[in-house]
Write a protein that holds these residues in place. Structure first.
Motif, PDB file in Angstrom:
ATOM      1  N   LEU B  72      24.503  39.955  34.226  1.00 55.71           N
ATOM      2  CA  LEU B  72      23.709  41.027  34.862  1.00 55.71           C
ATOM      3  C   LEU B  72      22.755  41.617  33.833  1.00 55.71           C
ATOM      4  O   LEU B  72      23.071  42.609  33.174  1.00 55.71           O
ATOM      5  N   PRO B  73      21.575  41.021  33.685  1.00 50.54           N
ATOM      6  CA  PRO B  73      20.634  41.483  32.661  1.00 50.54           C
ATOM      7  C   PRO B  73      20.028  42.837  33.011  1.00 50.54           C
ATOM      8  O   PRO B  73      19.947  43.197  34.191  1.00 50.54           O
ATOM      9  N   ARG B  74      19.635  43.568  31.978  1.00 50.03           N
ATOM     10  CA  ARG B  74      18.971  44.862  32.182  1.00 50.03           C
ATOM     11  C   ARG B  74      17.484  44.781  31.827  1.00 50.03           C
ATOM     12  O   ARG B  74      16.709  45.660  32.203  1.00 50.03           O
ATOM     13  N   THR B  75      17.106  43.762  31.055  1.00 43.34           N
ATOM     14  CA  THR B  75      15.725  43.660  30.571  1.00 43.34           C
ATOM     15  C   THR B  75      15.265  42.204  30.603  1.00 43.34           C
ATOM     16  O   THR B  75      16.086  41.276  30.707  1.00 43.34           O
ATOM     17  N   THR B  76      13.962  42.038  30.492  1.00 42.63           N
ATOM     18  CA  THR B  76      13.412  40.690  30.374  1.00 42.63           C
ATOM     19  C   THR B  76      13.975  39.998  29.145  1.00 42.63           C
ATOM     20  O   THR B  76      14.258  38.791  29.171  1.00 42.63           O
ATOM     21  N   ALA B  77      14.169  40.770  28.068  1.00 38.71           N
ATOM     22  CA  ALA B  77      14.742  40.188  26.843  1.00 38.71           C
ATOM     23  C   ALA B  77      16.138  39.647  27.116  1.00 38.71           C
ATOM     24  O   ALA B  77      16.511  38.581  26.594  1.00 38.71           O
ATOM     25  N   ASP B  78      16.911  40.358  27.934  1.00 39.80           N
ATOM     26  CA  ASP B  78      18.247  39.859  28.306  1.00 39.80           C
ATOM     27  C   ASP B  78      18.140  38.518  29.043  1.00 39.80           C
ATOM     28  O   ASP B  78      18.909  37.591  28.791  1.00 39.80           O
ATOM     29  N   VAL B  79      17.195  38.448  29.974  1.00 39.76           N
ATOM     30  CA  VAL B  79      17.020  37.208  30.746  1.00 39.76           C
ATOM     31  C   VAL B  79      16.586  36.082  29.821  1.00 39.76           C
ATOM     32  O   VAL B  79      17.090  34.949  29.882  1.00 39.76           O
ATOM     33  N   SER B  80      15.660  36.418  28.929  1.00 43.37           N
ATOM     34  CA  SER B  80      15.164  35.413  27.983  1.00 43.37           C
ATOM     35  C   SER B  80      16.301  34.905  27.092  1.00 43.37           C
ATOM     36  O   SER B  80      16.445  33.698  26.873  1.00 43.37           O
ATOM     37  N   ALA B  81      17.130  35.830  26.612  1.00 45.85           N
ATOM     38  CA  ALA B  81      18.260  35.430  25.757  1.00 45.85           C
ATOM     39  C   ALA B  81      19.228  34.543  26.536  1.00 45.85           C
ATOM     40  O   ALA B  81      19.713  33.515  26.031  1.00 45.85           O
ATOM     41  N   THR B  82      19.467  34.914  27.790  1.00 42.58           N
ATOM     42  CA  THR B  82      20.377  34.115  28.632  1.00 42.58           C
ATOM     43  C   THR B  82      19.855  32.692  28.786  1.00 42.58           C
ATOM     44  O   THR B  82      20.599  31.719  28.605  1.00 42.58           O
ATOM     45  N   MET B  83      18.568  32.581  29.097  1.00 44.28           N
ATOM     46  CA  MET B  83      18.013  31.246  29.312  1.00 44.28           C
ATOM     47  C   MET B  83      17.975  30.454  28.003  1.00 44.28           C
ATOM     48  O   MET B  83      18.194  29.238  28.005  1.00 44.28           O
ATOM     49  N   ARG B  84      17.703  31.153  26.893  1.00 46.46           N
ATOM     50  CA  ARG B  84      17.661  30.447  25.601  1.00 46.46           C
ATOM     51  C   ARG B  84      19.035  29.873  25.273  1.00 46.46           C
ATOM     52  O   ARG B  84      19.157  28.708  24.863  1.00 46.46           O
ATOM     53  N   ILE B  85      20.052  30.689  25.467  1.00 49.71           N
ATOM     54  CA  ILE B  85      21.414  30.241  25.162  1.00 49.71           C
ATOM     55  C   ILE B  85      21.835  29.129  26.139  1.00 49.71           C
ATOM     56  O   ILE B  85      22.377  28.100  25.733  1.00 49.71           O
ATOM     57  N   ALA B  86      21.552  29.343  27.418  1.00 48.68           N
ATOM     58  CA  ALA B  86      21.911  28.334  28.420  1.00 48.68           C
ATOM     59  C   ALA B  86      21.215  27.010  28.120  1.00 48.68           C
ATOM     60  O   ALA B  86      21.810  25.933  28.222  1.00 48.68           O
ATOM     61  N   HIS B  87      19.949  27.127  27.713  1.00 48.61           N
ATOM     62  CA  HIS B  87      19.155  25.934  27.406  1.00 48.61           C
ATOM     63  C   HIS B  87      19.717  25.206  26.193  1.00 48.61           C
ATOM     64  O   HIS B  87      19.861  23.975  26.194  1.00 48.61           O
ATOM     65  N   ALA B  88      20.085  25.980  25.183  1.00 51.45           N
ATOM     66  CA  ALA B  88      20.605  25.372  23.953  1.00 51.45           C
ATOM     67  C   ALA B  88      21.916  24.630  24.212  1.00 51.45           C
ATOM     68  O   ALA B  88      22.197  23.609  23.572  1.00 51.45           O
ATOM     69  N   HIS B  89      22.677  25.139  25.174  1.00 49.76           N
ATOM     70  CA  HIS B  89      23.991  24.545  25.433  1.00 49.76           C
ATOM     71  C   HIS B  89      24.028  23.692  26.695  1.00 49.76           C
ATOM     72  O   HIS B  89      25.082  23.170  27.053  1.00 49.76           O
ATOM     73  N   GLY B  90      22.910  23.585  27.359  1.00 51.65           N
ATOM     74  CA  GLY B  90      22.862  22.771  28.575  1.00 51.65           C
ATOM     75  C   GLY B  90      23.680  23.331  29.730  1.00 51.65           C
ATOM     76  O   GLY B  90      24.230  22.577  30.541  1.00 51.65           O
ATOM     77  N   VAL B  91      23.750  24.644  29.829  1.00 52.82           N
ATOM     78  CA  VAL B  91      24.501  25.269  30.934  1.00 52.82           C
ATOM     79  C   VAL B  91      23.535  25.612  32.072  1.00 52.82           C
ATOM     80  O   VAL B  91      22.545  26.307  31.844  1.00 52.82           O
ATOM     81  N   PRO B  92      23.829  25.152  33.273  1.00 57.97           N
ATOM     82  CA  PRO B  92      22.944  25.499  34.397  1.00 57.97           C
ATOM     83  C   PRO B  92      22.985  26.989  34.738  1.00 57.97           C
ATOM     84  O   PRO B  92      23.973  27.660  34.444  1.00 57.97           O
ATOM     85  N   VAL B  93      21.904  27.462  35.348  1.00 58.35           N
ATOM     86  CA  VAL B  93      21.768  28.877  35.693  1.00 58.35           C
ATOM     87  C   VAL B  93      21.300  29.004  37.145  1.00 58.35           C
ATOM     88  O   VAL B  93      20.301  28.391  37.529  1.00 58.35           O
TER      89      VAL B  93
END
Lengths: 486, 486
Positions: B72-93
């Motif tokens: 549950l992100p609060r900011t665009t930075a939170d969303v960006s961090a989520t996607m960066r981490i998901a991308h690095a680990h290959g986790v779908p979103v």
């Protein structure tokens, strides 16, 4: 017009000269033979005296090459064959319509095929029950407007070149016009498209229904892509009921900035005219010189607006606007429901660019700013004219913030021409600094591709390039237009 | 709700169970530690009892997995961090809003992060001068409508779930509603977007200006892409002046087909109501049962229409429509400018689906047909109900041809449920055969992905896949939704 030297057999270097069937002894490239076999000799032109006529659009200062061949397809199958052959041989293709563009998007690329869509000019269907038309890309905007008007219908997008520009070009550039303030731009009328892809496959996308969300909105991706993603061969366009007879307002002001105030007040109070245009003193005088229209030559700015709300409602709408003009300190305001008088005022507005062309070569800018910044933008253009010591006539779609500051200069005067180019950039810079865009409706072409990068930034540029690669991996469609391949 | 077995450490197999911090002894995947470190513990939920609440939207019969984690992100930075981490680990979103969707587009995928945008719920700006709003995706549609109304402005898109669906979900699905017939759908109001891309980069695209053609129309590509191309974190939306007080028409008919005739006649003669809805007898009776609204239970169909043209113009518009109803042989037609009466009639229409839900489990179809085919489509739905021996209530946006035939059945009766599914498909088939679409506004999700292929065909599917690969090469964003990766 520079022509590259002879260098036969290398596709990238193919020139109009080398591929001319009449130049005996020069080898004809295989792709040209294939094209001629597929489409017939009268659809594939290579005489350089003929092909030169297709070298450029109306952006006189944008660079242009010379087509290696000009192809004039008659059918979607012709376009598909052209793209298939071009794709197989790695020959670039520049699609174009009538060539009324103002950003060089249709300008030829040396060694490339210029694919001219003007022969595919049939209105295939007008449906009153579904309120839509199905058209080929070569249909002239005005021809479509006239044809649907016979059915009591209205196709709003009306670029200034509406009496000769084609729907295909309008689609490729997402053209606007005078109607946008109330009726939006070309993309707002696109229901479905047939598009020939870079490899010759035929995509049919979109629909005949008003609504639909089955899949990505591909039609709106192709619209405005300036021929870099595919060649539009058919469009299904939504139409509106014919508008009511307009009521027209004209007002003059002692400063251009006052017109900006009127627009801001109009937006804030919810008036939506069907037309809302501005001209500054330079334009007023140029038009008056050309048309002898008895305009007020001492006015610093002139607003023309119309309402097509019908009868009393239209008069009421224009009276609200008239009051806003008075509140802003206008010198004169006049509302008329006389159609002939309205047409005359509109003609004055439509003649602004031709009139400015009487003052010299013109550099037409095309900045859109948020409507709250129109007054500041008009002041800024005045300042640029002063600083650069140039004549800049401002004409524009006041109601939607899309302005065309037009720089008049003498190209023979190198130093003045240099100042004109700087002023052109100053104005783009000014627009961007106000949260505006470098192009409201004329497009990017090869005139503003460097500016595009500045406006959209590196992430967006990268997304653009990814999409371009996805749809045109070999980079054959209109190369160098809008943005570089990277 | 099926839960996959434990299989720790393999990202593709990560399950809600394995990643629960409370399940002592189970290894926590590195991506989850990174997410928690980046966003804070209260933004990353893994308790399966909690995450299960985010497993599905309102498409009860669409398949759904269980989120490996709910973020549950609060900011665009939170969303960006989520996607960066998901991308690095290959986790779908799987991005989602309130979960009001009707096609399973927000349904969880086993092993994936469900990214819930509801905490980003601020209206960042309302500008009367530029007539726009800047909003975060978690803003509820009604909250935005209410807020802009305080400024005398109007945000038209109004899906039936408008009092709880979010703007982010509306954007992802290009939502429509009752206003579409006059005011269009969500995409028509999108000026600019901020989007977090699959790799975490932040794209800002579009503008604050009314017009603009600098680059591809990326905003309209992301709108309606059901979270498969990026996560929308901010939107700049154009607004309209507040509409005038409506005049309402209601008419009843002895056949549903007559209502189709009225729509066709209305389109042909150029009337554009601001609302134009239809209900058949099944709906009329269900609503009357629920609301005790004193509706005519013997009528076979009921039309409700409104004009917001203002005063005399609105009355005149509804009188034209009333005459068309009489021409089609209506049983009763009534025009009122009484706001309370109008609200009551509208409430009856808005309650149609809840009312049908009283009759059993519902399968809500969402077919849009060309307006000239509405009468034939309604007849066709009657025929399907007869052939399959089922209750099908038809409610829909008559004015734009977007119909919601709703099949009511008892899921405990396996044979009846089977017939219901077949009827659902029959209706999609019927829509396509009439040049319609399988979804006018609810989207494809995982409910209709096979049907999407049928509607758009192999070339378009290939283009969809190319664009998906261009923007999300690892296929991490909402996998399996809309179309398969291929």
């Amino acid at each position: 017009m520079p022509r590259p030297p002879r260098a036969p057999r290398t596709v990238a270097d193919v020139t109009a000269t080398t591929v001319t069937p009449t130049s005996a002894g020069a080898a004809t490239p295989a792709w040209l033979d294939e094209l001629t076999a597929a489409l017939g000799r009268d659809s594939v032109l290579t005489d350089p005296d003929v092909t030169a006529a297709y070298a450029r659009d109306q952006a006189m200062l944008a660079p242009a090459g010379l087509p290696a061949a000009v192809v004039l397809p008659r059918t979607t199958a012709d376009v598909s064959a052209t793209m298939r052959i071009a794709h197989a041989h790695g020959v670039p293709v520049v699609p174009r319509g009538a060539g009324s563009g103002l950003a060089g998007a249709a300008n030829a690329v040396d060694g490339a095929i210029t694919l001219v869509m003007t022969r595919m000019d049939t209105v295939l269907e007008v449906s009153t029950a579904d309120r839509l038309a199905v058209v080929q890309p070569g249909v002239v905007n005005k021809a479509l407007r006239d044809e649907v008007a016979q059915h009591g219908l209205f196709y709003p997008p009306d670029p200034s070149s509406y009496d000769w520009c084609t729907i295909g070009g309008n689609l490729a550039n997402n053209s606007g016009g005078l109607c946008c303030v109330k009726y939006g731009v070309t993309t707002d009328y696109v229901l479905g498209l047939e598009v020939v892809l870079a490899d010759g496959r035929v995509l049919r996308t979109g629909r005949r229904t008003v609504k639909g969300v089955a899949g990505y909105d591909l039609p709106k991706l192709f619209v405005g892509s300036e021929g870099t993603l595919g060649v539009i061969t058919e469009a299904t366009l939504s139409l509106r009921p014919a508008p009511q007879k307009p009521v027209t307002l004209v007002a003059t002001f002692s400063s251009t900035a006052q017109t900006g105030q009127v627009v801001e007040a109009a937006v804030s109070c919810g008036v939506v005219p069907s037309l809302f245009e501005v001209m500054d003193r330079t334009c007023i005088r140029a038009v008056d010189d050309l048309l002898k229209a008895d305009l007020d030559r001492d006015a610093h700015a002139l607003l023309v607006a119309q309402s097509d709300a019908g009868g009393e409602a239209a008069v009421a709408e224009m009276e609200v606007l008239a009051q806003l003009c008075r509140d802003a300190g206008c010198e004169l305001v006049h509302v008329t429901d006389d159609a002939a008088e309205g047409d005359l005022l509109l003609a004055a507005r439509r003649m602004a660019l031709p009139a400015l062309e009487q003052l010299g070569t013109t550099l037409i800018d095309d900045v859109a700013v948020p409507r709250s910044r129109i007054a500041a933008f008009l002041d800024g253009c005045d300042a640029v004219a002063g600083e650069r010591g140039l004549v800049i006539g401002v004409v524009g779609h006041a109601g939607d913030g899309n302005m065309h500051p037009t720089i008049c200069f003498d190209p023979a005067d190198t130093e003045q021409a240099e100042r004109a180019h700087r002023a052109f950039d100053d104005i783009l810079e000014l627009g961007l600094s106000m949260g505006g865009t470098i192009t409201g409706e004329h497009g990017v072409g090869n005139l503003k591709s460097e500016w595009l990068e500045r406006e959209i930034g590196p992430v967006s540029l990268d997304v653009h390039r990814s999409i371009k690669r996805a749809l045109d991996p070999a980079g054959l469609l209109n190369p160098g237009k809008m943005f570089s391949a990277g």
